[in-house]
Design a protein around this motif. Structure first.
Motif, short mmCIF file in Angstrom:
data_model
loop_
_atom_site.label_atom_id
_atom_site.label_comp_id
_atom_site.label_asym_id
_atom_site.label_seq_id
_atom_site.Cartn_x
_atom_site.Cartn_y
_atom_site.Cartn_z
N SER A 243 17.86 78.03 48.97
CA SER A 243 17.11 77.79 47.74
C SER A 243 16.52 76.39 47.78
CB SER A 243 18.01 77.94 46.51
OG SER A 243 19.01 76.93 46.50
N THR B 282 9.44 72.32 52.63
CA THR B 282 9.67 73.76 52.71
C THR B 282 8.43 74.54 52.29
OG1 THR B 282 12.03 73.46 52.22
CG2 THR B 282 11.12 75.67 51.93
N ILE C 267 6.71 78.04 51.33
CA ILE C 267 7.25 79.20 50.63
C ILE C 267 6.17 80.26 50.45
CG2 ILE C 267 8.35 80.01 48.50
CD1 ILE C 267 8.96 76.79 48.20
N TYR D 112 7.70 86.33 47.61
CA TYR D 112 8.21 87.64 48.04
C TYR D 112 7.54 88.78 47.28
CZ TYR D 112 11.50 91.55 48.41
OH TYR D 112 12.05 92.78 48.60
N CYS E 178 13.07 78.24 43.90
CA CYS E 178 12.80 79.38 44.76
C CYS E 178 14.09 79.81 45.47
CB CYS E 178 11.73 79.05 45.80
SG CYS E 178 10.12 78.67 45.07
N LEU E 179 14.39 81.09 45.40
CA LEU E 179 15.57 81.66 46.06
C LEU E 179 15.11 82.50 47.24
CD1 LEU E 179 17.61 82.76 42.91
CD2 LEU E 179 17.74 80.61 44.17
N ARG E 180 15.60 82.18 48.40
CA ARG E 180 15.14 82.85 49.63
C ARG E 180 15.60 84.30 49.66
NH1 ARG E 180 17.57 83.06 54.77
NH2 ARG E 180 18.95 81.35 54.26
N ARG E 181 14.66 85.19 49.99
CA ARG E 181 14.97 86.59 50.25
C ARG E 181 14.86 86.90 51.75
NH1 ARG E 181 14.43 90.08 45.74
NH2 ARG E 181 15.07 91.69 47.23
N THR F 299 12.96 85.13 55.77
CA THR F 299 12.18 84.13 56.48
C THR F 299 11.14 84.87 57.30
OG1 THR F 299 14.08 82.65 56.63
CG2 THR F 299 12.23 82.19 58.10
N MET G 206 9.90 80.18 54.13
CA MET G 206 10.82 80.83 53.21
C MET G 206 10.04 81.91 52.45
SD MET G 206 12.62 79.30 49.76
CE MET G 206 13.96 78.39 50.50
N ALA H 220 10.39 84.02 49.18
CA ALA H 220 11.28 83.77 48.05
C ALA H 220 10.75 84.32 46.74
CB ALA H 220 11.50 82.26 47.91
N CYS I 171 10.42 82.98 43.03
CA CYS I 171 10.38 81.65 42.43
C CYS I 171 10.23 81.76 40.91
CB CYS I 171 9.22 80.84 43.00
SG CYS I 171 9.31 80.56 44.79
#
Length: 217
Positions: free
Chosen positions: A21, A39, A41, A44, A83-86, A88, A94, A96, A98
């Motif tokens: 994240s 990072t 992003i 997703y 942002c939470l990574r789902r 790569t 990333m 993500a 968000c």
């Protein structure tokens, strides 16, 4: 199997380097791509028009990619985004979901008609948001457009700033503010982005010959 091992190792290494994240004030690359500090992003499940892409509305051509980028920039300007990574992706970004101020950015973009559900990559969760945008003729749905994934497949289209096109077309040159700019004023005009001002997606000093902060006047 031996030939697959290097690719698998590279993917595993890239995933290990991408945080689970990240929170911070982002810069906007295009309508579905952000950067928070170092990072990069990719949002997703959604796909927004590319920065160089144009669409039709009320019989007029407009820069739908530029409009999506500006809408995203307005939503997150000077605000902390989480942002939470789902996943790569293969470019090391990333992927993500968000949020900003309690609003999920991915869903908001689809609801406003600035992006489409990317069904190939988990976007089915946003089909209801797309239905609402269609019903109210918001954003892209107020006119006609080409799906971004189809646009990227055509090597004749101008280079994009967000998701790289899997082709031999040279990438756009680096711009100011950590973003990527149009290579030429012709490309900016084709995208409906000219003139482009400093701080806006697509601006680069090489487009601003008199140094007044406005390129491709």
């Amino acid at each position: 199997m031996r030939h697959l091992l290097p690719a698998l190792l590279l993917t595993a290494t890239a995933s290990a380097q991408v945080p689970a994240s990240v929170t911070g004030i982002p810069t906007v690359t295009d309508g579905d791509t952000l950067q928070i500090r170092t990072t990069k992003i990719r949002l997703y499940g959604v796909d927004a028009p590319e920065s160089s892409q144009t669409c039709l509305r009320a019989g007029q051509t407009y820069g739908c990619g530029r409009e999506a980028a500006f809408a995203l920039a307005d939503l997150v300007r000077n605000k902390n985004v989480t942002c939470l990574r789902r996943d790569t992706d293969r470019y090391g970004r990333m992927v993500a979901v968000c949020t900003v101020g309690g609003t999920e950015i991915n869903r908001w973009l689809v609801e406003q008609g600035h992006a489409l559900p990317y069904l190939e990559y988990g976007g089915s969760i946003y089909r209801d948001a797309e239905d609402r945008a269609k019903a109210t003729r918001k954003g892209l749905h107020a006119g006609t457009f080409q799906a971004p994934w189809d646009y990227r497949r055509n090597p004749a289209n101008p280079p994009t700033t967000g998701t790289p096109r899997p082709a031999t077309t040279p990438a756009p040159v680096g711009g100011s503010g950590g973003s990527v700019s149009y290579r030429t004023c012709a490309a900016a005009r084709a995208a409906g982005a000219a003139p482009v001002r400093a701080g806006q997606p697509g601006y680069g000093k090489h487009l601003d010959r008199d140094g007044d902060g406005i390129g491709c006047e």
